[in-house]
Motif scaffolding. Structure first.
Motif, PDB file in Angstrom:
ATOM      1  N   ALA A 136      66.169 101.209  62.663  1.00  0.00           N
ATOM      2  CA  ALA A 136      66.206  99.845  62.118  1.00  0.00           C
ATOM      3  C   ALA A 136      64.852  99.504  61.495  1.00  0.00           C
ATOM      4  O   ALA A 136      64.769  98.950  60.397  1.00  0.00           O
ATOM      5  CB  ALA A 136      66.551  98.850  63.216  1.00  0.00           C
ATOM      6  N   ARG A 137      63.789  99.870  62.199  1.00  0.00           N
ATOM      7  CA  ARG A 137      62.437  99.610  61.694  1.00  0.00           C
ATOM      8  C   ARG A 137      62.223 100.331  60.364  1.00  0.00           C
ATOM      9  O   ARG A 137      61.707  99.786  59.404  1.00  0.00           O
ATOM     10  CB  ARG A 137      61.406 100.083  62.728  1.00  0.00           C
ATOM     11  N   GLY A 194      64.033  98.694  57.431  1.00  0.00           N
ATOM     12  CA  GLY A 194      63.440  97.440  56.950  1.00  0.00           C
ATOM     13  C   GLY A 194      62.056  97.605  56.337  1.00  0.00           C
ATOM     14  O   GLY A 194      61.535  96.698  55.702  1.00  0.00           O
ATOM     15  N   ARG A 195      61.465  98.776  56.523  1.00  0.00           N
ATOM     16  CA  ARG A 195      60.059  98.983  56.123  1.00  0.00           C
ATOM     17  C   ARG A 195      59.819  98.810  54.621  1.00  0.00           C
ATOM     18  O   ARG A 195      60.615  99.246  53.798  1.00  0.00           O
ATOM     19  CB  ARG A 195      59.616 100.390  56.551  1.00  0.00           C
ATOM     20  N   ARG A 206      60.920  91.664  58.641  1.00  0.00           N
ATOM     21  CA  ARG A 206      60.127  91.655  59.865  1.00  0.00           C
ATOM     22  C   ARG A 206      60.955  92.243  60.999  1.00  0.00           C
ATOM     23  O   ARG A 206      62.076  91.803  61.250  1.00  0.00           O
ATOM     24  CB  ARG A 206      59.718  90.220  60.201  1.00  0.00           C
ATOM     25  N   CYS A 207      60.400  93.225  61.653  1.00  0.00           N
ATOM     26  CA  CYS A 207      61.143  93.906  62.713  1.00  0.00           C
ATOM     27  C   CYS A 207      60.512  93.629  64.063  1.00  0.00           C
ATOM     28  O   CYS A 207      59.318  93.833  64.261  1.00  0.00           O
ATOM     29  CB  CYS A 207      61.147  95.410  62.420  1.00  0.00           C
ATOM     30  N   THR A 208      61.308  93.147  65.002  1.00  0.00           N
ATOM     31  CA  THR A 208      60.841  92.934  66.372  1.00  0.00           C
ATOM     32  C   THR A 208      61.774  93.696  67.304  1.00  0.00           C
ATOM     33  O   THR A 208      62.997  93.548  67.200  1.00  0.00           O
ATOM     34  CB  THR A 208      60.902  91.428  66.739  1.00  0.00           C
ATOM     35  N   ILE A 209      61.195  94.527  68.159  1.00  0.00           N
ATOM     36  CA  ILE A 209      62.026  95.237  69.132  1.00  0.00           C
ATOM     37  C   ILE A 209      61.671  94.714  70.518  1.00  0.00           C
ATOM     38  O   ILE A 209      60.531  94.861  70.960  1.00  0.00           O
ATOM     39  CB  ILE A 209      61.748  96.761  69.096  1.00  0.00           C
ATOM     40  N   ILE A 251      67.207  94.614  69.109  1.00  0.00           N
ATOM     41  CA  ILE A 251      66.595  94.856  67.806  1.00  0.00           C
ATOM     42  C   ILE A 251      66.748  93.595  66.959  1.00  0.00           C
ATOM     43  O   ILE A 251      67.852  93.054  66.841  1.00  0.00           O
ATOM     44  CB  ILE A 251      67.319  96.037  67.107  1.00  0.00           C
ATOM     45  N   LEU A 306      65.841  92.018  63.136  1.00  0.00           N
ATOM     46  CA  LEU A 306      65.320  92.172  61.776  1.00  0.00           C
ATOM     47  C   LEU A 306      65.465  90.832  61.069  1.00  0.00           C
ATOM     48  O   LEU A 306      66.554  90.255  61.048  1.00  0.00           O
ATOM     49  CB  LEU A 306      66.098  93.244  61.001  1.00  0.00           C
ATOM     50  N   TYR A 333      64.770  88.621  57.502  1.00  0.00           N
ATOM     51  CA  TYR A 333      64.460  88.694  56.074  1.00  0.00           C
ATOM     52  C   TYR A 333      64.542  87.297  55.451  1.00  0.00           C
ATOM     53  O   TYR A 333      65.423  86.508  55.795  1.00  0.00           O
ATOM     54  CB  TYR A 333      65.448  89.620  55.346  1.00  0.00           C
ATOM     55  N   ILE A 354      72.282  95.934  60.642  1.00  0.00           N
ATOM     56  CA  ILE A 354      70.982  96.520  60.274  1.00  0.00           C
ATOM     57  C   ILE A 354      71.010  96.975  58.809  1.00  0.00           C
ATOM     58  O   ILE A 354      70.119  96.661  58.017  1.00  0.00           O
ATOM     59  CB  ILE A 354      70.637  97.700  61.209  1.00  0.00           C
TER      60      ILE A 354
END
Ligand code: BES
Ligand code: MN
Ligand code: ZN
Length: 502
Positions: free
Chosen positions: A210-211, A214-215, A220-223, A251, A253, A255, A301
């Motif tokens: 997932a990270r 989105g990279r 913005r990715c928060t786990i 997970i 994400l 945007y 995702i």
């Protein structure tokens, strides 16, 4: 896949295959006479002699290395012009890509104008053709040790050339093709993730993927890992994952935070990387398919990834609770009473009804974002797959207008949603004796009782829609738009929905 838009007046080298559509009862077009007079001639004769009339399913082929457009030409019957809509176009293109694959055609050309007119405009037609070509050419062969050409399930052309006439439309057509390619690639991203087996994708690996997706796109990715989940008291996610050696994750994400004023949309997806049923273990038959129990998570995702690529002006947050449901020496037990993130308590009647437990925590957690709408996608009940097969998902919700919007999006993308009632009586069997709720009701109405359970955890006064994709997320027999396996159902629907969101 490379897709080129080419003006009919531009010089070009011959392709391997050239597809031309013909509506029922119509004459072979002047366009074709200009392009390929010899073939056009023999087509006219075939039409006169009633060997070909343009009925759906008919085709007239000819191979001649002397042809200018392609060594092999196929005239394809499209049925009546008045009835030819985008669903019909999707279907025809899917089939033609299979023909191209069986003939090992690498460079395939298609005459756009012969498939449009009537209900379908050029730009829209090109979009559908581009999208379907990418979807239909998909295969999941990374674990095949033979080379691509030698694989039975590897397919699809390398280049698709879309020939068009009216020069004024070029910009619009190209815009739609670009859009289609991003949307299709989002769908294929979802398929790729879902098709990965449970020994490769566990919750932590899904979070990593997932990270990666989105990279570099403003996502913005928060786990949230086990420590966070304990701190937040997410008893549903922790309870289901209790029997697994690998840690769970939530997970997240995000945007488009700058578009908050338009109203935040939360997408919640069930991410069970493998569902054995736990102590309430499933029968061996078909259990291997339960790697697709993460389809909801993969769909939301992949959708965020595509929405970011498209730079849609929406604030959207994907939340994917990821766990593995296994028995072990210390698993969740039937009869366990757990305290959920929302504070409600649940007696676990059946450890195989795990999806609703992890979704309940994620749904309740969306309150933090004050969403204007929540859509969850989950392979939630076998009952839903029995009911609709892979032809429609179940849709349920607490808000008429949101349900209608999601249904409409599905109609436009060919991902059908069929509504089931949410009468309160369905909650009765889920009420607890020693707890607030049970995680499973009786035998009957399983798809609806599951949704009623989820509804208990939706933040107050928030519009919410639940899609049960147990049937649609996977196809057991190959379809024209998808080989056997994960379908990526929902990505196109969600993007369409978000495009029309404001
Ligand atoms: N992941 C399954 C649902 C499922 C089954 C999806 C088959 C796709 C194909 C889910 O976790 C499950 O096991 N649900 C149970 C609920 C029951 C125990 C109340 C079911 O549907 O049997
Ligand atoms: Mn289950
Ligand atoms: Zn499950």
């Amino acid at each position: 896949m490379q897709i080129d838009l080419i003006s009919i007046s531009r010089r070009r080298k011959p392709a391997d295959l050239f597809f031309i559509g013909l509506f029922e009862g119509e004459k072979s077009s002047k366009l074709l006479t200009g392009l390929e007079p010899n073939f056009a001639n023999s087509a006219e004769i075939a039409i006169k002699n009633k060997r070909f009339s343009g009925k759906k399913g008919e085709s007239l082929g000819s191979f001649n290395p002397e042809y200018r457009e392609a060594s092999e030409i196929l005239l394809v019957g499209l049925g009546s012009r008045a009835k030819f809509d985008s669903a019909a176009l999707r279907d025809v293109i899917g089939k033609l890509i299979q023909v191209a694959a069986s003939k090992k055609g690498k460079r395939v050309r298609i005459l756009l104008d012969s498939f449009t007119g009537g209900k379908i405009q050029a730009a829209q037609g090109a979009e559908t053709i581009a999208e379907m070509t990418s979807l239909a050419s998909y295969s999941f062969d990374k674990y095949k040790t033979k080379k691509k050409e030698e694989n039975d399930n590897a397919k699809g052309p390398e280049v698709l050339e879309i020939l068009f006439t009216r020069s004024g439309d070029e910009k619009n057509i190209q815009k739609n093709i670009d859009f289609a390619q991003i949307v299709a690639s989002g769908t294929l991203t979802a398929r790729n993730l879902i098709n990965e087996p449970g020994n490769v994708i566990n919750p932590a690996k899904l979070a990593e993927e997932a990270r990666r997706i989105g990279r570099g796109k403003g996502v913005r990715c928060t786990i949230l890992g086990p420590a966070d989940l304990k701190r937040l008291k997410m008893g549903g996610i922790l309870g289901v994952n209790q029997g697994s050696k690998t840690p769970p994750a939530l997970i997240i994400l995000e945007y488009g935070a700058s578009h908050k004023k338009g109203g935040t949309v939360c997408l919640v997806g069930k991410g069970v990387t493998f569902d054995s049923g736990g102590i309430s273990i499933k029968p061996a038959n078909d259990m291997e398919k339960m790697k697709y129990d993460k389809a909801g998570a993969c769909t939301v995702i992949a959708t965020i990834g595509a929405v970011a690529d498209l730079k849609l002006p929406v604030h959207v947050i994907a939340l994917a609770p990821a766990v593995e449901n296994l028995p072990s020496e210390n698993p969740q037990r039937p009869g366990d009473i757990i305290r959920m993130y929302s504070g409600k308590t649940v007696e676990v009647i059946n450890t195989d009804a795990e999806g609703r437990l992890i979704l309940a925590d994620a749904l309740a957690y969306t309150a933090k974002y004050k969403p204007k709408a929540i859509i969850d996608l989950a392979t939630l009940t076998g009952m839903c797959a029995y009911t609709f097969g892979d032809k429609a998902c179940g849709i349920m919700g607490n808000d008429r207008s949101l349900v209608e919007k999601v249904k409409k999006a599905g109609e436009q993308t060919g991902e059908r949603c069929w509504e089931l009632p949410m009468w309160d009586e369905y909650l009765e069997t889920m009420k607890g004796h020693h707890s607030d709720l049970l995680n499973a009701g009786g035998k009957h109405g399983g798809t609806i009782t599951a949704a009623k359970f989820l509804e208990e955890f939706v933040p107050k006064k928030t519009a919410w829609v639940h899609l049960d994709i147990a049937g649609t997320a996977w196809c057991d027999t190959p379809r024209s738009d998808c080989p056997k396996g994960a379908t990526g159902f929902g990505v196109r629907l969600l993007i369409n929905f978000l495009q029309n969101w404001r």
